[in-house]
Design a protein around this motif. Structure first.
Motif, short mmCIF file in Angstrom:
data_model
loop_
_atom_site.label_atom_id
_atom_site.label_comp_id
_atom_site.label_asym_id
_atom_site.label_seq_id
_atom_site.Cartn_x
_atom_site.Cartn_y
_atom_site.Cartn_z
N VAL A 1 2.19 9.35 -8.31
CA VAL A 1 0.80 8.93 -8.29
C VAL A 1 0.21 9.66 -7.06
O VAL A 1 0.76 10.31 -6.57
CB VAL A 1 0.72 7.16 -7.82
N LYS A 2 -1.17 9.07 -6.85
CA LYS A 2 -1.68 9.70 -5.58
C LYS A 2 -2.46 8.72 -4.94
O LYS A 2 -3.44 8.18 -5.40
CB LYS A 2 -2.85 10.75 -6.32
N VAL A 3 -1.96 8.56 -3.61
CA VAL A 3 -2.61 7.68 -2.63
C VAL A 3 -3.79 8.26 -2.10
O VAL A 3 -3.50 9.36 -1.33
CB VAL A 3 -1.65 6.98 -1.67
N SER A 4 -4.96 7.90 -2.39
CA SER A 4 -6.03 8.53 -1.62
C SER A 4 -6.52 8.24 -0.15
O SER A 4 -6.92 9.09 0.29
CB SER A 4 -7.29 8.32 -2.69
N ASP A 5 -6.23 6.85 0.05
CA ASP A 5 -6.40 6.39 1.38
C ASP A 5 -5.40 5.32 1.59
O ASP A 5 -4.88 4.77 0.84
CB ASP A 5 -8.11 5.93 1.26
N TRP A 6 -5.18 5.29 2.88
CA TRP A 6 -4.45 4.17 3.47
C TRP A 6 -4.76 3.93 5.09
O TRP A 6 -5.66 4.62 5.58
CB TRP A 6 -3.12 4.82 3.49
N GLY A 7 -4.44 2.73 5.22
CA GLY A 7 -4.80 2.33 6.61
C GLY A 7 -3.70 1.16 7.13
O GLY A 7 -2.62 0.78 6.21
N VAL A 8 -3.74 0.97 8.25
CA VAL A 8 -2.96 -0.28 9.07
C VAL A 8 -3.80 -1.23 9.60
O VAL A 8 -4.83 -0.95 10.21
CB VAL A 8 -2.02 0.47 10.25
N LYS A 9 -3.52 -2.40 9.21
CA LYS A 9 -3.94 -3.58 9.78
C LYS A 9 -3.54 -4.81 9.86
O LYS A 9 -2.43 -5.01 9.37
CB LYS A 9 -5.64 -3.79 9.11
N HIS A 10 -3.83 -5.72 10.83
CA HIS A 10 -3.09 -6.82 11.05
C HIS A 10 -3.82 -7.77 10.13
O HIS A 10 -4.61 -8.11 9.95
CB HIS A 10 -3.88 -7.45 12.42
N MET A 11 -2.63 -8.36 9.36
CA MET A 11 -2.92 -9.33 8.14
C MET A 11 -2.24 -10.57 8.43
O MET A 11 -1.00 -10.51 8.85
CB MET A 11 -2.54 -8.33 6.84
N LYS A 12 -2.61 -11.55 8.25
CA LYS A 12 -1.89 -12.95 8.34
C LYS A 12 -1.04 -13.29 7.45
O LYS A 12 0.06 -13.93 7.84
CB LYS A 12 -2.83 -14.10 8.73
N THR A 13 -1.20 -12.90 6.12
CA THR A 13 -0.36 -13.38 5.13
C THR A 13 0.26 -12.41 4.30
O THR A 13 1.03 -12.62 3.44
CB THR A 13 -1.21 -14.37 4.31
N LYS A 14 0.09 -11.12 4.49
CA LYS A 14 0.44 -9.81 3.49
C LYS A 14 1.27 -8.77 4.20
O LYS A 14 0.51 -8.50 5.30
CB LYS A 14 -0.88 -9.49 2.50
N TRP A 15 2.08 -8.31 3.66
CA TRP A 15 2.79 -7.20 4.35
C TRP A 15 2.05 -5.86 4.04
O TRP A 15 2.11 -4.75 4.80
CB TRP A 15 4.17 -7.12 3.88
N GLY A 16 1.50 -5.93 2.71
CA GLY A 16 0.52 -4.80 2.44
C GLY A 16 -0.22 -5.16 1.14
O GLY A 16 -0.03 -6.24 0.60
N THR A 17 -1.14 -4.41 0.82
CA THR A 17 -1.97 -4.49 -0.14
C THR A 17 -2.09 -3.15 -0.84
O THR A 17 -2.24 -2.06 -0.24
CB THR A 17 -3.38 -5.25 0.28
N CYS A 18 -2.94 -3.24 -2.16
CA CYS A 18 -3.27 -2.03 -2.90
C CYS A 18 -4.56 -2.41 -3.59
O CYS A 18 -4.65 -3.29 -4.30
CB CYS A 18 -2.27 -1.55 -3.67
N ASN A 19 -5.34 -1.54 -3.41
CA ASN A 19 -6.77 -1.79 -4.12
C ASN A 19 -6.35 -0.51 -5.24
O ASN A 19 -6.58 0.84 -4.95
CB ASN A 19 -7.85 -1.13 -3.31
#
Ligand SMILES: [Zn+2]
Length: 238
Positions: free
Chosen positions: A150-168
């Motif tokens: 696959v190809k991840v076009s963009d990624w980032g790090v943020k403080h999220m209260k309920t999720k370890w990760g998300t994918c758009n």
């Protein structure tokens, strides 16, 4: 009520029409209070405090530990985690740029300006956590881009209260939780692979589990590790 000092310890003394002297230590800061019969002198109160000195100190240590665990103050002696390991925080005051470094595999040195408050100390440490994640993530993404196809076009790090990760999925964009800096690197990799597999399968269904099994056979281990210290509310199934 008046205050007396016993070996540097401030004690609140209340005289009451009671028979026996009562000594108590109160949370959250371990305030010591003595209720004494009217005829008991300050000297006798002082003696009572000294007699129970070890017990008072134990109570105060217990409260201060509870306090630290519930609320981080970013002070010397606190435990902080980095890549799954526990470190002792050392706050060092220094006039100059703030920085963070690991020392002897057991200490996190947090160098800040004298007089910096809790929020500022927290910000310095979180910035460092973010930098550490940003060093780890790109090589992992290129490795897993190739492996999964696959190809991840963009990624980032943020403080999220309920999720370890998300994918758009349409944007091929992955977000990873800043909290992952505190977890073993394998947990970070597991969350990344999980989000990248969403580029092949949107839903947490049998196909998703089969893909996880194929690419990262030991993923359940890392999932369980994350669920042991979960973020608010969320438990991961896949
Ligand atoms: Zn998912």
């Amino acid at each position: 009520m008046h205050k007396i000092k016993v070996s540097g310890l401030v004690v609140d003394v209340v005289r009451k029409n009671i028979k026996n002297l009562h000594l108590a230590v109160y949370p959250p800061v371990g305030r010591v209070r003595v209720a004494a019969p009217l005829r008991v002198s300050d000297e006798a109160v002082r003696l009572a405090v000294i007699t129970r000195w070890a017990w008072i100190k134990r109570q105060q240590a217990k409260f201060s530990k509870q306090e630290r665990q519930s609320e981080r103050e970013y002070v010397t002696g606190e435990s902080h985690y980095f890549q799954g390991q526990r470190y002792r925080l050392n706050v060092i005051y220094h006039d100059g740029p703030s920085r963070v470094s690991i020392r002897n595999h057991r200490n996190i040195d947090l160098v800040v300006r004298e007089g910096s408050d809790t929020v500022q100390r927290e910000r310095v440490l979180l910035t460092w956590y973010r930098q550490q994640l940003k060093l780890l993530i790109p090589p992992l993404i290129s490795q897993w881009d190739a492996t999964i196809g696959v190809k991840v076009s963009d990624w980032g790090v943020k403080h999220m209260k309920t999720k370890w990760g998300t994918c758009n999925v349409p944007a091929h964009r992955v977000w990873l939780n800043l909290e992952l800096a505190k977890k073993p690197v394998q947990c970070l990799e597991y969350v990344l692979v999980h989000e990248m597999i969403h580029l092949l399968e949107r839903h947490h269904n049998d196909r998703f589990a089969t893909l996880m099994d194929g690419f990262l056979p030991s993923w359940r281990l890392y999932r369980d590790e994350l669920n042991r210290a979960p973020l608010r509310h969320e438990t991961w199934d896949y």
